[in-house]
Design a protein around this motif. Structure first.
Motif, short mmCIF file in Angstrom:
data_model
loop_
_atom_site.label_atom_id
_atom_site.label_comp_id
_atom_site.label_asym_id
_atom_site.label_seq_id
_atom_site.Cartn_x
_atom_site.Cartn_y
_atom_site.Cartn_z
N GLU A 523 6.23 9.66 -4.91
CA GLU A 523 5.77 9.66 -6.30
C GLU A 523 6.59 8.69 -7.16
OE1 GLU A 523 5.56 13.51 -8.02
OE2 GLU A 523 4.08 14.27 -6.58
N ILE A 524 7.91 8.68 -6.94
CA ILE A 524 8.76 7.77 -7.72
C ILE A 524 8.43 6.32 -7.39
CG2 ILE A 524 11.14 7.01 -8.10
CD1 ILE A 524 12.04 9.87 -7.68
N ARG A 525 8.20 6.04 -6.12
CA ARG A 525 7.89 4.67 -5.70
C ARG A 525 6.54 4.23 -6.28
NH1 ARG A 525 10.72 2.77 -1.07
NH2 ARG A 525 8.87 1.75 -0.23
N GLU A 526 5.56 5.11 -6.24
CA GLU A 526 4.25 4.77 -6.80
C GLU A 526 4.34 4.55 -8.31
OE1 GLU A 526 1.63 7.88 -5.62
OE2 GLU A 526 1.28 7.06 -3.60
N SER A 527 5.15 5.34 -8.97
CA SER A 527 5.34 5.18 -10.41
C SER A 527 6.00 3.83 -10.72
CB SER A 527 6.20 6.31 -10.96
OG SER A 527 6.55 6.08 -12.31
N LEU A 528 6.98 3.46 -9.93
CA LEU A 528 7.67 2.18 -10.14
C LEU A 528 6.70 1.02 -9.97
CD1 LEU A 528 10.23 0.50 -10.58
CD2 LEU A 528 10.69 0.71 -8.12
N ILE A 529 5.91 1.05 -8.91
CA ILE A 529 4.94 -0.02 -8.67
C ILE A 529 3.93 -0.08 -9.81
CG2 ILE A 529 3.01 -0.74 -7.19
CD1 ILE A 529 4.61 0.29 -4.80
N HIS A 530 3.46 1.07 -10.28
CA HIS A 530 2.49 1.12 -11.37
C HIS A 530 3.06 0.51 -12.64
CE1 HIS A 530 -0.85 2.62 -13.80
NE2 HIS A 530 0.05 3.12 -14.66
N ARG A 531 4.31 0.85 -12.96
CA ARG A 531 4.93 0.31 -14.16
C ARG A 531 5.14 -1.19 -14.06
NH1 ARG A 531 10.04 2.82 -14.08
NH2 ARG A 531 9.51 4.29 -12.45
N ILE A 532 5.60 -1.66 -12.90
CA ILE A 532 5.83 -3.10 -12.70
C ILE A 532 4.51 -3.86 -12.83
CG2 ILE A 532 6.42 -4.85 -10.98
CD1 ILE A 532 8.55 -2.91 -9.92
N GLY A 541 0.02 -11.84 -17.70
CA GLY A 541 -1.41 -11.93 -17.47
C GLY A 541 -1.79 -12.21 -16.03
N ILE A 542 -0.95 -11.75 -15.09
CA ILE A 542 -1.24 -12.00 -13.67
C ILE A 542 -1.18 -10.70 -12.88
CG2 ILE A 542 -0.35 -14.36 -13.71
CD1 ILE A 542 2.19 -13.28 -12.31
N ALA A 543 -1.99 -10.67 -11.82
CA ALA A 543 -1.87 -9.60 -10.84
C ALA A 543 -0.83 -10.06 -9.83
CB ALA A 543 -3.20 -9.35 -10.16
N CYS A 544 -0.01 -9.15 -9.37
CA CYS A 544 1.09 -9.52 -8.49
C CYS A 544 1.18 -8.56 -7.32
CB CYS A 544 2.41 -9.53 -9.29
SG CYS A 544 3.83 -10.16 -8.40
N LEU A 545 1.36 -9.09 -6.12
CA LEU A 545 1.59 -8.25 -4.95
C LEU A 545 3.03 -7.73 -5.01
CD1 LEU A 545 -0.01 -10.61 -2.28
CD2 LEU A 545 -1.06 -8.63 -3.39
N ILE A 546 3.20 -6.42 -4.77
CA ILE A 546 4.52 -5.80 -4.92
C ILE A 546 4.88 -5.07 -3.63
CG2 ILE A 546 5.91 -4.16 -6.24
CD1 ILE A 546 3.83 -4.57 -8.54
N GLU A 547 6.06 -5.36 -3.11
CA GLU A 547 6.56 -4.67 -1.92
C GLU A 547 7.94 -4.09 -2.25
OE1 GLU A 547 7.36 -5.48 2.84
OE2 GLU A 547 7.95 -7.00 1.39
N LEU A 548 8.14 -2.81 -1.92
CA LEU A 548 9.43 -2.16 -2.11
C LEU A 548 10.19 -2.14 -0.78
CD1 LEU A 548 8.53 0.93 -4.36
CD2 LEU A 548 9.07 -1.43 -5.03
N VAL A 549 11.45 -2.48 -0.84
CA VAL A 549 12.30 -2.49 0.35
C VAL A 549 13.60 -1.77 0.01
CG1 VAL A 549 11.32 -4.64 1.23
CG2 VAL A 549 13.34 -4.72 -0.26
#
Length: 589
Positions: A523-532, A541-549
């Motif tokens: 849940e925390i990881r999904e929240s971080l990605i959503h906020r970013i 104004g861009i869509a960005c691919l996001i990967e957490l490591v």
């Protein structure tokens, strides 16, 4: 140990700050002459471990030991200019071998002494690639690294390899030594961003001397009472040239802290600066940030940084908030923010290209990000708004710096383009790589630094790397803009994000960012990605691919800064594996 629990740095037996010979600011023809003169005085290099002085090495002792080693190396019968590679730990052996090469006519090559996250095999592969790229005839490593070196030299045409002790057992050949001359190569310096086949810049003695003279006179205004402290590794140009050769060319004493000890205990740097009453030290921005993040407020009362007059900062883009936080934190210890000297340099130019004026401190250019991205023009905006870039001063005397567009036309002030440099400090080329050399060094001497920036009031402002620029739907997107937005999240820190461009489904470039995250909570990881994702869409104004490591995953260059190119390679490899595994999983189901 002091009353507050800190280990007090012991400097009582270190070489003195004040010398017994007149100060000369690098007015020599070669490094052999540099050490010959420095050896006439009483200053030298001092090595610390665990908060205590481990070895004081006066330059007069270093010269004697280097000459002795040079006579032993002469028995190997190597051709003049043969390369001697040494795994460059922060110890006296590196200095002995480096200057023995100067006296006997060999070319030293510093190899990294860090086993990164890639582990054993990756490090051995890196050493082997560098040995091959340098065409090394001799290789040296301490007991701690000799196992790695032994694996790396297998099958290579190496005349001799071993520990310093093994070379001390060579017989002495009493011959008249012929030190390297002004037009000969003084050393090879691997560039910090080398990927694939490593590139080694050839720096001649006269190119180096031009850089040392510019640094000692124009950049530092070196004085009789100056003393240096450094934790920077010798295998990086800022550590080798800025914190060894520049120092010795001015006959100053320097106190060395091992890079690994600094990384574990950044306060040791400040303790050593305080105890030795040092006046000059360099660091990339991340070094200042580490101190600001990990030094305890209770420690500050024990520091005295009032003597620190040159706090060099460079080697990577300088975020204005980093030196600001450091200065604010350590002002009670006597640190003066005006001591900051932003500078710009690179291995291909020996080291220094420009220095900010002394006592000017950090001068921030606040720029409209839209104008920068859309028109490549640095349009000023009100202080504290837009994007902040730090001025890095004007070029060294006798050197030229211009901004060109891709067609090779010089641009006016505030117009962003390629940073081009010409002058006596520029390299001869990359060793045995004429094609790579031709890509960056023109016949008329102009060096394409690979950086992008602009000039204002005669000073250069670096805005990024040309190869890092991301172009999305015809718009120029600066990766550092993505990274700054990402790192605003409360659970993230500076240098937790690395952005780059990758091919999208239709072949067009899209932005991607790899983010270090210290939690496995879904849940925390999904929240971080959503906020970013939301912040990037709103601000850029861009869509960005996001990967957490996981933390400590992002690869770095030899200078310690994040490597976007290596991060991109790793990201694409992981994506390719995921795409291969998905059909297999579906088939198995």
């Amino acid at each position: 140990m002091s009353a507050d629990g800190n280990i007090a740095i012991q400097v009582g037996l270190a070489t003195p700050t004040m010398n017994t010979v007149p100060l000369r600011r690098a007015d020599f023809a070669s490094l052999a002459e540099v050490l010959d003169y420095a050896a006439c005085g009483v200053t030298g290099a001092n090595f610390y471990a665990g908060g205590k002085l481990d070895l004081a090495l006066p330059y007069r002792t270093l010269r004697k030991e280097a000459l002795d080693l040079a006579q032993r190396l002469a028995t190997l019968g190597l051709e003049r200019g043969a390369r001697l590679a040494i795994v460059a730990e922060t110890n006296a052996d590196f200095l002995r071998f480096f200057f023995a090469c100067q006296y006997v006519g060999l070319v030293p090559v510093a190899l990294p002494s860090t086993v990164n996250l890639g582990g054993h095999d990756a490090y051995v592969k890196k050493l082997r690639g560098m040995l091959q790229a340098a065409g090394a005839s001799v290789a040296v490593a301490s007991e701690a690294f000799i196992g790695f070196l032994g694996e790396a030299v297998v099958g290579l045409d190496i005349a001799k390899w071993g520990t310093p002790a093994a070379f001390a057992e060579l017989p002495i050949q009493n011959i008249e030594l012929q030190p390297l001359g002004p037009t000969e190569v003084a050393y090879l310096q691997f560039t910090s961003g080398s990927t694939g086949t490593p590139k080694a810049a050839m720096i001649t003695e006269q190119a180096l001397m031009a850089n040392l003279q510019g640094s000692n006179n124009h950049g530092l205004d070196l004085r009789d009472d100056d003393r240096f402290v450094s934790w920077l590794p010798f295998y990086h140009d800022m550590g080798l040239v800025g914190c060894l050769l520049t120092v010795m060319a001015g006959q100053r004493s320097i106190d060395y802290l091992d890079t690994r000890e600094f990384a574990m205990r950044p306060r040791r740097w400040l303790e050593l600066m305080s105890s030795s009453k040092a006046t000059i030290a360099y660091s990339p921005p991340f070094g200042y940030e580490m101190c600001a993040r990990r030094v305890k407020p209770s420690d500050i009362a024990s520091y005295d940084l009032s003597n620190w007059r040159v706090a060099g900062i460079g080697a990577e883009p300088i975020l204005p908030e980093v030196p600001a936080r450091f200065a604010e934190l350590l002002a009670p210890a006597g640190f003066d923010a005006r001591a900051f000297v932003p500078s710009y340099g690179m291995a291909e130019a020996s080291l220094a290209i420009s220095f900010s004026p002394l006592q000017a401190g950090i001068v921030v250019e606040w720029i409209d990000p839209a104008s920068l991205a859309d028109d490549l023009i640095a349009t000023p905006v009100a202080a504290g708004t837009g994007t902040g870039f730090v001025r890095c001063g004007g070029p060294l005397p006798g050197h030229e710096l211009e901004i060109w567009n891709d067609a090779g036309t010089q641009l006016a002030d505030l117009h962003v383009g390629r940073i081009m440099v010409r002058g006596p400090s520029v390299m001869s080329g990359y060793f045995q790589q004429p094609e790579k050399t031709a890509e960056v060094l023109a016949a008329d001497g102009w060096l394409d630094t690979g950086d992008i920036g602009y000039v204002v009031d005669g000073e250069v402002v670096v805005t990024g790397r040309h190869k890092d620029m991301i172009i999305v739907n015809g718009r120029n997107i600066w990766p550092q803009d993505i990274e700054r937005i990402v790192e605003r999240q409360p659970e993230l820190r500076s240098q937790d994000a690395s952005a780059f461009g990758v091919p999208g489904p239709d072949g067009a470039e899209v932005a991607a960012v790899v983010v270090q995250c210290n939690t496995d909570d879904v849940e925390i990881r999904e929240s971080l990605i959503h906020r970013i994702r939301g912040d990037l869409l709103e601000e850029l104004g861009i869509a960005c691919l996001i990967e957490l490591v996981p933390r400590h995953t992002l690869p770095r260059t030899s200078s310690g800064k994040l490597s976007r190119s290596a991060t991109r390679v790793g990201y694409l490899e992981r994506q390719a594996k995921t795409q291969v595994q998905a059909p297999r999983a579906a088939a198995a189901a």
